[in-house]
Design an enzyme around this catalytic site. Sequence first.
Site, PDB file in Angstrom:
ATOM      1  N   ARG A 230       1.138  -1.398  -0.019  1.00  0.00           N
ATOM      2  CA  ARG A 230       0.067  -0.197  -0.051  1.00  0.00           C
ATOM      3  C   ARG A 230       0.887   0.943   0.063  1.00  0.00           C
ATOM      4  O   ARG A 230       1.815   1.192   0.854  1.00  0.00           O
ATOM      5  CB  ARG A 230      -1.316  -0.311   1.104  1.00  0.00           C
ATOM      6  CG  ARG A 230      -1.869  -1.284   0.893  1.00  0.00           C
ATOM      7  CD  ARG A 230      -2.975  -0.615  -0.247  1.00  0.00           C
ATOM      8  NE  ARG A 230      -4.539  -1.489   0.027  1.00  0.00           N
ATOM      9  CZ  ARG A 230      -4.367  -2.066  -0.977  1.00  0.00           C
ATOM     10  NH1 ARG A 230      -3.175  -3.412  -1.515  1.00  0.00           N
ATOM     11  NH2 ARG A 230      -5.313  -3.438  -0.649  1.00  0.00           N
ATOM     12  N   GLU A 259      -2.275   7.367  -4.733  1.00  0.00           N
ATOM     13  CA  GLU A 259      -2.986   7.404  -5.886  1.00  0.00           C
ATOM     14  C   GLU A 259      -4.320   6.973  -6.505  1.00  0.00           C
ATOM     15  O   GLU A 259      -5.001   7.091  -7.703  1.00  0.00           O
ATOM     16  CB  GLU A 259      -2.622   5.604  -5.783  1.00  0.00           C
ATOM     17  CG  GLU A 259      -3.423   4.764  -5.515  1.00  0.00           C
ATOM     18  CD  GLU A 259      -2.642   3.198  -5.033  1.00  0.00           C
ATOM     19  OE1 GLU A 259      -1.584   3.067  -5.120  1.00  0.00           O
ATOM     20  OE2 GLU A 259      -4.366   2.459  -5.348  1.00  0.00           O
ATOM     21  N   HIS A 291      -0.999  -0.430  -9.979  1.00  0.00           N
ATOM     22  CA  HIS A 291      -1.562  -0.716  -8.956  1.00  0.00           C
ATOM     23  C   HIS A 291      -1.617  -2.073  -9.654  1.00  0.00           C
ATOM     24  O   HIS A 291      -3.336  -2.125  -9.565  1.00  0.00           O
ATOM     25  CB  HIS A 291      -2.524  -0.585  -7.937  1.00  0.00           C
ATOM     26  CG  HIS A 291      -3.153  -1.195  -7.086  1.00  0.00           C
ATOM     27  ND1 HIS A 291      -3.992  -0.431  -5.820  1.00  0.00           N
ATOM     28  CD2 HIS A 291      -3.248  -2.419  -6.347  1.00  0.00           C
ATOM     29  CE1 HIS A 291      -3.555  -0.949  -4.894  1.00  0.00           C
ATOM     30  NE2 HIS A 291      -2.912  -1.946  -4.824  1.00  0.00           N
TER      31      HIS A 291
END
Length: 344
Positions: A230, A259, A291
Site C-alpha cells: 500500500r 494514487e 496498482h
Amino acid sequence: MKVAFFDAKPYDMPGFDRFAAGTDLEIKYFETKLSEDTVSLAAGFDAVCVFVNDTVNEGVVNRLYDLGVRVIALRCAGFNNVDTRACFGKIHVYRVPAYSPYAVAEHAMAMLLTLNRKIHKAYNRTREFNFSLSGLSGFDLHGKTVGIVGTGKIGRIFADICKGFGMHILAYDKFPVQNSGLNYVELPELFAKSHILSLHCPLTDETYHLINDDTVEMMKPGAVIINTSRGALIDTESLINGLKTQIIGGAGLDVYEEEGDLFYEDQSARIVHDDNLVRLIAMPNVIVTSHQAFLTQEALSNIAETTVDNLLRFSRGEGNPDTEVCYRCQRQESCRKERQKKCF
Ligand code: NAI
C-alpha cells in the site's frame, strides 16, 4: 440480492457475470468510484462491491446504512479504505483474503528485475535502434540480501522466489510465522543489512509511513525498495529525498500514497498536478505501475468467484468467517485463535 458494483472496469465484468449467472445476484456496474459524492447511487441496493480506491469512510458507511445497504463486499485483500469500526453492528464487510498471492509476489520480482537490469531503458533504446550498453549495468541478485517486511501469503512466496535466485533473506513481521525457516530480525537490522527491501505488510496505523526520514537513514546506501503493498507505507517526501541523496538506489512502486484519484484511469491527455508523482516518474531509477500487481487471469477469476460466494452466503444468512473482516482485531487468524468467533 441487488449489488451496486463501484469502480467497474472492463476486465472485472466478465468474471462477475460468469459466476453470478443463474444465481440470485443482480449486479449493476457503476464506472464511478464510491465516495461521499456518489454514495446515493447505492439507494435500493442490498450490497456494494468496492475496490482499493473506493472511499468507505465513516460518512459513507453511515449513509450506506441509511440507504439500506447491509454488506460491503471488497473485491480485494486489503481493507484499509474501509472504516470497519464505523461498520460494526451495522454493515458486514467481506473481502477476498487471497486470490493470487503469486500474482503480487511475481510482480514484485518483475519490478526488481526490471529496475536492476534496466529493462525499461533497454526496451526504449532498442526500439530506436540504439544498441549502446552505457548506463545499463545492474548487479547480480545472487548473494544479495533481501529484507521482507510482512511474511504473510505474498511475503512468503516472494521469499521463495528470492531463494530461487540465491539471495539471503531477512524477515520482519509483527506476528512471525512459526517454523517458516525464515530468519526474523528487528526492523533496524533489516534496514541496515538489506540490499533490497520489499514491503508486504498491510497498511495500518502502525505501518503508516514505515519508510520515513529516520528509517531511510538506517538503510544500506544504494538499497532498492519495492512496494506492492500500500502506498502510504512510504512517506513519499522521504523516498524522494532518499533517492536524491542516493541512499536509496531505486524504487519499484506498484502503489502510491496519493494514487486514489490517478491510478486505473488514463491521465495521458491531462496535466498531472501531483508534483511528487511526476518527480518520481521522471527519475531513471524509479518504476511506477498502476496498482496492477494483482492483475492476472487467475486472480481476476478467483476474485469474482470468492466475492460472488461471499454475497450469496450472506444472502442465505450463512456468512463466511474466513472472509469476513473482524472490525476489532482485523486479523483473521488472531481473531479465531483468541476469541473462537468473530469479534463482529
Ligand atoms: P497477509 O495477511 O497474508 O500477510 C500480511 C502480513 O503482514 C501478516 O503476516 C501480518 O502478520 C503482517 N503484519 C501485520 N502488521 C504488521 C506490522 N505492523 N509490521 C509487519 N508486518 C505486519 O496478506 P497478503 O495477502 O500477503 O497481502 C499483503 C498486502 O499486499 C495486503 O495487505 C495488501 O495491502 C497488499 N496487496 C497488494 C496488491 C496489489 O495488487 N498491489 C494485491 C493484494 C494485496
